[in-house]
Design a protein around this motif. Structure first.
Motif, mmCIF file in Angstrom:
data_model
loop_
_atom_site.group_PDB
_atom_site.id
_atom_site.type_symbol
_atom_site.label_atom_id
_atom_site.label_comp_id
_atom_site.label_asym_id
_atom_site.label_seq_id
_atom_site.Cartn_x
_atom_site.Cartn_y
_atom_site.Cartn_z
ATOM 1 N N GLU A 105 0.862 -1.180 0.000
ATOM 2 C CA GLU A 105 0.000 0.000 0.000
ATOM 3 C C GLU A 105 0.902 1.235 0.000
ATOM 4 O OE1 GLU A 105 -3.381 1.038 0.253
ATOM 5 O OE2 GLU A 105 -3.760 -0.922 -0.617
ATOM 6 N N LEU A 106 0.721 2.114 -0.957
ATOM 7 C CA LEU A 106 1.576 3.290 -1.118
ATOM 8 C C LEU A 106 0.867 4.561 -0.659
ATOM 9 C CD1 LEU A 106 2.976 2.717 -4.725
ATOM 10 C CD2 LEU A 106 4.302 2.627 -2.606
ATOM 11 N N LYS A 107 1.631 5.415 -0.018
ATOM 12 C CA LYS A 107 1.174 6.770 0.240
ATOM 13 C C LYS A 107 2.327 7.722 -0.070
ATOM 14 C CE LYS A 107 -3.115 6.669 1.186
ATOM 15 N NZ LYS A 107 -3.271 5.533 0.258
ATOM 16 N N CYS A 108 2.064 8.717 -0.917
ATOM 17 C CA CYS A 108 3.092 9.646 -1.378
ATOM 18 C C CYS A 108 2.706 11.067 -0.988
ATOM 19 C CB CYS A 108 3.263 9.545 -2.897
ATOM 20 S SG CYS A 108 3.753 7.904 -3.463
ATOM 21 N N VAL A 149 2.448 -7.894 3.905
ATOM 22 C CA VAL A 149 1.907 -6.654 3.351
ATOM 23 C C VAL A 149 2.648 -5.467 3.960
ATOM 24 C CG1 VAL A 149 -0.130 -5.217 3.013
ATOM 25 C CG2 VAL A 149 -0.355 -7.713 3.036
ATOM 26 N N TYR A 150 3.098 -4.570 3.089
ATOM 27 C CA TYR A 150 3.753 -3.334 3.507
ATOM 28 C C TYR A 150 2.799 -2.159 3.336
ATOM 29 C CZ TYR A 150 8.269 -5.782 3.007
ATOM 30 O OH TYR A 150 9.319 -6.651 3.121
ATOM 31 N N VAL A 151 2.776 -1.257 4.312
ATOM 32 C CA VAL A 151 2.255 0.089 4.123
ATOM 33 C C VAL A 151 3.481 0.982 4.031
ATOM 34 C CG1 VAL A 151 0.984 1.998 5.144
ATOM 35 C CG2 VAL A 151 0.090 -0.337 5.329
ATOM 36 N N LEU A 152 3.655 1.619 2.883
ATOM 37 C CA LEU A 152 4.905 2.319 2.583
ATOM 38 C C LEU A 152 4.616 3.763 2.216
ATOM 39 C CD1 LEU A 152 7.833 0.792 0.634
ATOM 40 C CD2 LEU A 152 6.985 3.021 -0.096
ATOM 41 N N GLY A 153 5.254 4.694 2.940
ATOM 42 C CA GLY A 153 5.090 6.112 2.675
ATOM 43 C C GLY A 153 6.362 6.704 2.094
ATOM 44 N N VAL A 154 6.203 7.643 1.174
ATOM 45 C CA VAL A 154 7.338 8.334 0.560
ATOM 46 C C VAL A 154 7.116 9.830 0.732
ATOM 47 C CG1 VAL A 154 8.765 8.575 -1.498
ATOM 48 C CG2 VAL A 154 7.397 6.490 -1.180
ATOM 49 N N THR A 155 8.148 10.527 1.198
ATOM 50 C CA THR A 155 8.001 11.950 1.497
ATOM 51 C C THR A 155 9.314 12.688 1.252
ATOM 52 O OG1 THR A 155 7.457 13.539 3.257
ATOM 53 C CG2 THR A 155 8.531 11.511 3.934
ATOM 54 N N LEU A 194 14.961 11.914 -0.339
ATOM 55 C CA LEU A 194 13.615 11.371 -0.194
ATOM 56 C C LEU A 194 13.627 10.403 0.975
ATOM 57 C CD1 LEU A 194 12.756 10.646 -3.922
ATOM 58 C CD2 LEU A 194 11.820 12.474 -2.509
ATOM 59 N N TYR A 195 12.537 10.389 1.711
ATOM 60 C CA TYR A 195 12.435 9.539 2.895
ATOM 61 C C TYR A 195 11.332 8.514 2.680
ATOM 62 C CZ TYR A 195 15.245 13.280 4.842
ATOM 63 O OH TYR A 195 16.240 14.202 5.051
ATOM 64 N N VAL A 196 11.652 7.277 3.011
ATOM 65 C CA VAL A 196 10.698 6.179 2.885
ATOM 66 C C VAL A 196 10.546 5.526 4.250
ATOM 67 C CG1 VAL A 196 10.150 4.016 1.693
ATOM 68 C CG2 VAL A 196 11.470 5.795 0.507
ATOM 69 N N PHE A 197 9.334 5.258 4.634
ATOM 70 C CA PHE A 197 9.083 4.535 5.885
ATOM 71 C C PHE A 197 8.008 3.499 5.626
ATOM 72 C CE2 PHE A 197 6.603 8.379 5.704
ATOM 73 C CZ PHE A 197 5.334 8.025 6.121
ATOM 74 N N TRP A 198 8.095 2.392 6.344
ATOM 75 C CA TRP A 198 7.126 1.325 6.091
ATOM 76 C C TRP A 198 6.812 0.550 7.362
ATOM 77 C CZ3 TRP A 198 12.152 1.306 4.448
ATOM 78 C CH2 TRP A 198 12.986 0.295 4.923
ATOM 79 N N TRP A 199 5.597 0.075 7.396
ATOM 80 C CA TRP A 199 5.101 -0.858 8.410
ATOM 81 C C TRP A 199 4.742 -2.138 7.697
ATOM 82 C CZ3 TRP A 199 -0.120 -2.616 8.647
ATOM 83 C CH2 TRP A 199 -0.457 -3.343 9.789
ATOM 84 N N GLN A 200 4.962 -3.280 8.325
ATOM 85 C CA GLN A 200 4.672 -4.544 7.662
ATOM 86 C C GLN A 200 3.816 -5.427 8.540
ATOM 87 O OE1 GLN A 200 8.889 -5.434 7.195
ATOM 88 N NE2 GLN A 200 8.627 -7.269 8.443
#
Length: 207
Positions: A105-108, A149-155, A194-200
């Motif tokens: 799941e992506l959030k940008c 499953v990853y929830v992955l944010g990019v900021t 760019l910063y990426v963070f994720w929860w799995q």
């Protein structure tokens, strides 16, 4: 390079290293384009989703479907659903997956969608995805090997990483996120990291 194995911050699970590393590699290699798109109106989340689907298909032993109905609530869809190829057609035939499937799941974060509306808008969208994933994967989609499953944010904002790190470290019951940063570009045409963070979340049994 920032995405090499020793450089991960608190990476707990290397079982599906190829998919996660390939996502980070794509972001690293396209960080200038992403920095440009993040400042544009209209958002760039759909663009990244499509590009990652193509990239993962070409560089890993997974096939990718977009917007699959994999959750217990069939009205909800996942951005990327990665299914391992049979060994006889996989590019790396000696490779054996540890999970049956991998979801992303992506959030940008975008200047006009999030920054102008305040940081809480982006943070809230990430946590909405965590809640969606936490509601569970449909048993028919798990298969005998389960899924990850990853929830992955990019900021582009380091403050977002600091927010999720603080919440993970200090708030009881808050989801635990991992973090990574791309290389910044210096000189006459600088670009921030760019910063990426994720929860799995693990579902089902491992092989």
């Amino acid at each position: 390079m920032a995405y090499e194995r020793p450089s991960f911050n608190r990476l707990r699970d290397l079982a599906n290293f190829d998919v996660l590393v390939d996502i980070l590699r794509f972001i690293e290699d396209n960080r200038y384009k992403i920095s440009f798109l993040a400042d544009q109106k209209g958002g760039w989340e759909g663009w990244l989703q499509a590009e990652l689907a193509w990239h993962i298909e070409r560089t890993t032993n997974y096939t990718v479907d977009r917007e699959e109905a994999v959750f217990n609530d069939q009205r909800q869809h996942i951005d990327l659903w990665c299914t391992p190829r049979p060994r006889h057609v996989a590019p790396n035939r000696s490779w054996q997956p540890t999970y049956g499937n991998i979801g992303v799941e992506l959030k940008c974060e975008g200047m006009w969608q999030d920054v102008m509306m305040g940081d809480q808008n982006f943070h809230g969208r990430v946590m909405a995805d965590v809640a969606k994933v936490d509601s569970g994967i449909n048993q028919k989609k798990l298969g005998p090997m389960g899924c990850l499953v990853y929830v992955l944010g990019v900021t582009t904002a380091k403050e977002d990483i600091e927010h999720f790190k603080f919440q993970s470290d200090m708030v009881t019951g808050w989801p635990r996120f991992d973090y990574w940063a791309s290389s910044p570009k210096k000189g006459p045409d600088p670009h921030p990291a760019l910063y990426v963070f994720w929860w799995q979340a693990d579902f089902g049994q491992r092989a």
